[in-house]
Design a protein around this motif. Structure first.
Motif, PDB file in Angstrom:
ATOM      1  N   SER A  50      49.406  38.074  35.393  1.00 38.30           N
ATOM      2  CA  SER A  50      50.111  36.806  35.608  1.00 38.30           C
ATOM      3  C   SER A  50      49.723  35.753  34.574  1.00 38.30           C
ATOM      4  O   SER A  50      50.421  34.747  34.409  1.00 38.30           O
ATOM      5  CB  SER A  50      49.843  36.275  37.016  1.00 38.30           C
ATOM      6  N   HIS A  51      48.613  35.975  33.865  1.00 43.47           N
ATOM      7  CA  HIS A  51      48.201  35.030  32.822  1.00 43.47           C
ATOM      8  C   HIS A  51      49.219  34.943  31.690  1.00 43.47           C
ATOM      9  O   HIS A  51      49.200  33.980  30.913  1.00 43.47           O
ATOM     10  CB  HIS A  51      46.846  35.442  32.243  1.00 43.47           C
ATOM     11  N   SER A  93      44.692  40.829  30.037  1.00 43.12           N
ATOM     12  CA  SER A  93      44.050  41.982  30.677  1.00 43.12           C
ATOM     13  C   SER A  93      43.280  41.581  31.930  1.00 43.12           C
ATOM     14  O   SER A  93      43.103  42.382  32.850  1.00 43.12           O
ATOM     15  CB  SER A  93      43.117  42.693  29.699  1.00 43.12           C
ATOM     16  N   LEU A  94      42.848  40.325  31.985  1.00 45.49           N
ATOM     17  CA  LEU A  94      42.137  39.846  33.170  1.00 45.49           C
ATOM     18  C   LEU A  94      43.065  39.741  34.373  1.00 45.49           C
ATOM     19  O   LEU A  94      42.650  39.962  35.513  1.00 45.49           O
ATOM     20  CB  LEU A  94      41.506  38.473  32.884  1.00 45.49           C
ATOM     21  N   ASP A  95      44.328  39.399  34.111  1.00 47.22           N
ATOM     22  CA  ASP A  95      45.330  39.251  35.170  1.00 47.22           C
ATOM     23  C   ASP A  95      46.697  39.182  34.500  1.00 47.22           C
ATOM     24  O   ASP A  95      46.942  38.263  33.711  1.00 47.22           O
ATOM     25  CB  ASP A  95      45.064  37.961  35.968  1.00 47.22           C
TER      26      ASP A  95
END
Length: 347
Positions: free
Chosen positions: A84-85, A80-82
């Motif tokens: 692409s993670h 949810s932070l990015d």
């Protein structure tokens, strides 16, 4: 011997771990468990059982609920932070070391990871929680089946391993402590005194910390000397338990290069302690990283020696749950674990 397997383990497949300043391929890989299952079936142990959903009452008696909540939600929060993670594993970068507070759970995700992790070699992946909780279910069910008299012994073939995981921390490839869960399930089923015997090359620091102040579970570990061997900061012979648990923890550290003869003598010392304790059931944390070909360990047991290890463990003549822990010579993993199982069955 009953055998249990956790097919969900395949969902936990780390890409990298940090080692001496660089990312390297993970030593703890899905093939470890798959080769063991294949070899057990080849030798006639039959199709391993799976387990019903884990009893969270048992899991929460061993691990703190905030820690379990972190493991369950970590991947979703990470992505949810990015978005692409999703192509990366979760590894820590900060830790609350000396003089820093551990009693407050940070809002920052990286800080939260560091609060619970004690090394940078244990990646969390998209399937880590599912693999861990399914492995916990196998350990609990195996203990319950043995306690109910379905068989005198059970072997739990699961991963990730568990004996480095404590009440609220993970590391050493371990997130949920399957060995401790099996011991607790045996206690819950009516065994007044349970012994845990850890024969992994690396000290089971998580198991020790979970039971360190308890007198109903004896913890015994034969392992590499923590002065030079991971996890370094626990596993000394002077650690004997505390409070009600004083005298109920026995560490038998051995130097690098130890061969089977002196290793066997240490194991026999541990077995004597189990007998004196008066245990009515035994849990074995089975690491086969004591093998001479293991890439991250330094004892010198041969594949043939593991048959005798099984015989020695069977000499306790106790209801026994054997839980798979370490072992990173992947190609020889199946043979070494199956040799222990055959030795135990023959004993």
């Amino acid at each position: 011997m009953l055998t249990f397997h956790n097919p969900a383990h395949r969902a936990h497949a780390g890409r990298h771990e940090m080692y001496r300043g660089r990312l390297v391929d993970c030593h703890e890989v899905p093939q470890r468990a798959e080769l063991v299952v294949d070899e057990l079936k080849r030798r006639g142990f039959g199709q391993p059982r799976t387990a019903p959903a884990a009893d969270m009452r048992v899991v929460e008696s061993i691990h703190a609920r905030p820690y379990l909540d972190f493991l369950r939600t970590a991947w979703a929060e990470w992505v949810s932070l990015d978005p692409s993670h999703a192509a990366l594993d979760i590894l820590p970068s900060v830790w609350p070391n000396h003089g820093l507070r551990r009693d407050v759970v940070p809002a920052n995700f990286s800080a939260k990871v560091g609060l619970y992790a004690f090394d940078a070699g244990s990646p969390i992946t998209a399937g880590t929680w599912d693999a861990c909780i399914a492995g916990a279910a196998c350990a609990i069910e195996a203990a319950r089946q043995v306690a109910a008299g379905a068989d005198r012994s059970a072997l739990v073939v699961t991963r990730p391993p568990g004996h480095h995981a404590g009440r609220d921390f993970y590391g050493g490839y371990c997130f949920v402590n399957n060995t401790a869960l099996a011991a607790q399930a045996l206690r819950d089923a009516g065994h007044a005194r349970v012994a845990v015997l850890d024969v992994d090359y690396h000290h089971g620091n998580g198991t020790q910390s979970i039971f360190y102040e308890r007198a109903d579970v004896l913890t015994v570990s034969v392992h590499g000397d923590p002065m030079t061997e991971y996890p370094f900061y626990l596993g000394h012979a002077s650690e004997r338990g505390a409070g009600a648990g004083e005298g109920f923890n026995l560490n038998l550290p051995l130097p690098r290069g130890t061969a089977f003869g002196p290793w066997r003598r240490a194991l026999e010392q541990g077995l004597d302690a189990v007998a004196r304790f008066g245990a009515s059931a035994l849990v074995v944390a089975l690491g086969v990283d004591t093998y001479e070909g293991d890439p991250i360990s330094s004892f010198r047991l041969t594949s043939a020696d593991f048959v005798e290890v099984g015989l020695l463990l069977a000499s306790c003549r106790l209801p026994t749950v054997i839980v798979l822990e370490g072992g990173y010579a992947v190609a020889d993993m199946g043979v070494n674990v199956a040799n222990v199982a055959e030795g135990f069955a023959g004993g």
